[in-house]
Design an enzyme around this catalytic site. Structure first.
Site, PDB file in Angstrom:
ATOM      1  N   SER A   1      22.180  83.450  61.219  1.00 42.57           N
ATOM      2  CA  SER A   1      21.696  84.529  59.678  1.00 42.57           C
ATOM      3  C   SER A   1      22.424  83.626  58.508  1.00 42.57           C
ATOM      4  O   SER A   1      22.808  82.634  58.395  1.00 42.57           O
ATOM      5  CB  SER A   1      22.653  85.347  59.696  1.00 42.57           C
ATOM      6  OG  SER A   1      22.829  86.012  58.420  1.00 42.57           O
TER       7      SER A   1
ATOM      8  N   TYR B   1      31.623  89.544  59.935  1.00 39.87           N
ATOM      9  CA  TYR B   1      30.400  89.450  60.828  1.00 39.87           C
ATOM     10  C   TYR B   1      29.429  88.273  60.480  1.00 39.87           C
ATOM     11  O   TYR B   1      28.774  87.327  61.233  1.00 39.87           O
ATOM     12  CB  TYR B   1      28.690  90.051  60.461  1.00 39.87           C
ATOM     13  CG  TYR B   1      27.533  89.956  60.378  1.00 39.87           C
ATOM     14  CD1 TYR B   1      26.906  90.499  61.204  1.00 39.87           C
ATOM     15  CD2 TYR B   1      26.207  89.589  59.500  1.00 39.87           C
ATOM     16  CE1 TYR B   1      25.916  90.342  62.057  1.00 39.87           C
ATOM     17  CE2 TYR B   1      25.582  89.428  59.631  1.00 39.87           C
ATOM     18  CZ  TYR B   1      25.287  89.621  61.073  1.00 39.87           C
ATOM     19  OH  TYR B   1      23.501  89.699  60.661  1.00 39.87           O
TER      20      TYR B   1
END
Length: 292
Positions: free
Chosen positions: A184, A197
């Site tokens: 990401s 995360y």
């Protein structure tokens, strides 16, 4: 499916919405994510190959799986319990005259991961492409709000599963095989409200580069994709209604990405077109780096 121009993307927008169920469901999202385009035609780049895709029932994994199928690959989809989404994706894949099998379970469990790979091998006879894509997130405003239970769950699903699945797949991979891991932009730019995360996504980058070096002598390539803001069920289930309505608008391109925006990247890394790429990440984020 109608092809969407940049103008149509921008005009559509995303109305405020949120899902309490985690992971989220694609079938209740408004608008529906774009996972394929009529104009995208396959050319047999993956003919006869077999791909295993985690989180392939919806979102980014679904787009990758359909892209592989259009290029002639058979697909095994590993997913949690979103059975309706998974069956719909299976139908779309089989429309490309390839086989698709579904494997439901919890990838934070090493025993399940081994069985899923074994079942895929038994049903398809081989394994050429492993896509570690599935992820989980639960936003918290401060690290002080992240419990030990949430931290362990985020790591177990987002990064431990990649160890489990890669270990299970390795004996079946050969020269020319490819592993693709989804990280990401949060691994590089960070993200408030998602410290755990973001940390797992950074670990995925390190894991990818270490495995690329380890497997290079065997002719197995290991690469990754680091998406920016992509409209997927994970977004709808881990952001507030207000955040969803603004999602992706701050990028230079002015919109969130759609899962189909990543399809070409996955096909590149899985096919011979990416034969001289390993340990690399494709940053597909609408120019988000320039606005971060």
């Amino acid at each position: 499916m109608e092809d969407l121009t940049q103008e149509k993307y921008l005009a559509a927008g995303i109305p405020p919405q949120s899902q309490s169920r985690k992971p989220g469901l694609e079938k209740v999202m408004d608008p529906q994510p774009v996972f394929d385009l009529k104009s995208r035609k396959g050319s047999g780049k993956l003919a006869g190959k077999v791909a295993v895709v985690t989180g392939g029932d919806s979102g980014i994994g679904k787009a990758a799986a359909i892209g592989f199928a259009k290029e002639g690959a058979h697909v095994a989809i590993i997913y949690y319990d979103e059975h309706i989404d998974a069956e719909a994706t299976k139908h779309l894949i089989e429309e490309q005259d390839v086989r698709c099998t579904l494997h439901a379970g919890d990838i934070s469990d090493e025993v399940f991961c081994r069985k899923a790979i074994e079942d895929a091998i038994e049903l398809h006879g081989q394994l050429d492409i492993l896509v570690n894509n599935a992820a989980w997130a639960n936003r918290q405003e401060s690290i002080l709000d992240i419990s030990a239970e949430q931290l362990q769950k985020t790591f177990a699903i987002n990064i431990f599963s990649m160890f489990y699945l890669t270990k299970a797949a390795l004996p079946h991979l050969k020269v020319g095989s490819s592993i693709i891991n989804t990280s990401s932009i949060d691994a590089y730019a960070g993200q408030t409200g998602q410290v755990d995360y973001s940390t797992t996504k950074g670990a995925i980058v390190a894991f990818t580069r270490a495995m690329a070096k380890e497997l290079a002598p065997d002719g197995v390539r290991v690469n990754g994709i680091a998406p920016g803001p992509i409209w997927t069920p994970l977004v709808a289930s881990s952001h507030s209604e207000k955040e969803v309505a603004e999602f992706g608008k701050s990028t230079p391109l002015g919109r969130p990405g759609q899962p189909v925006d990543l399809t070409g990247g996955f096909v590149l890394l899985a096919s011979a077109d990416g034969a001289y790429m390993t340990g690399q990440f494709l940053h597909i984020n609408g120019g988000a780096y320039m606005s971060s």
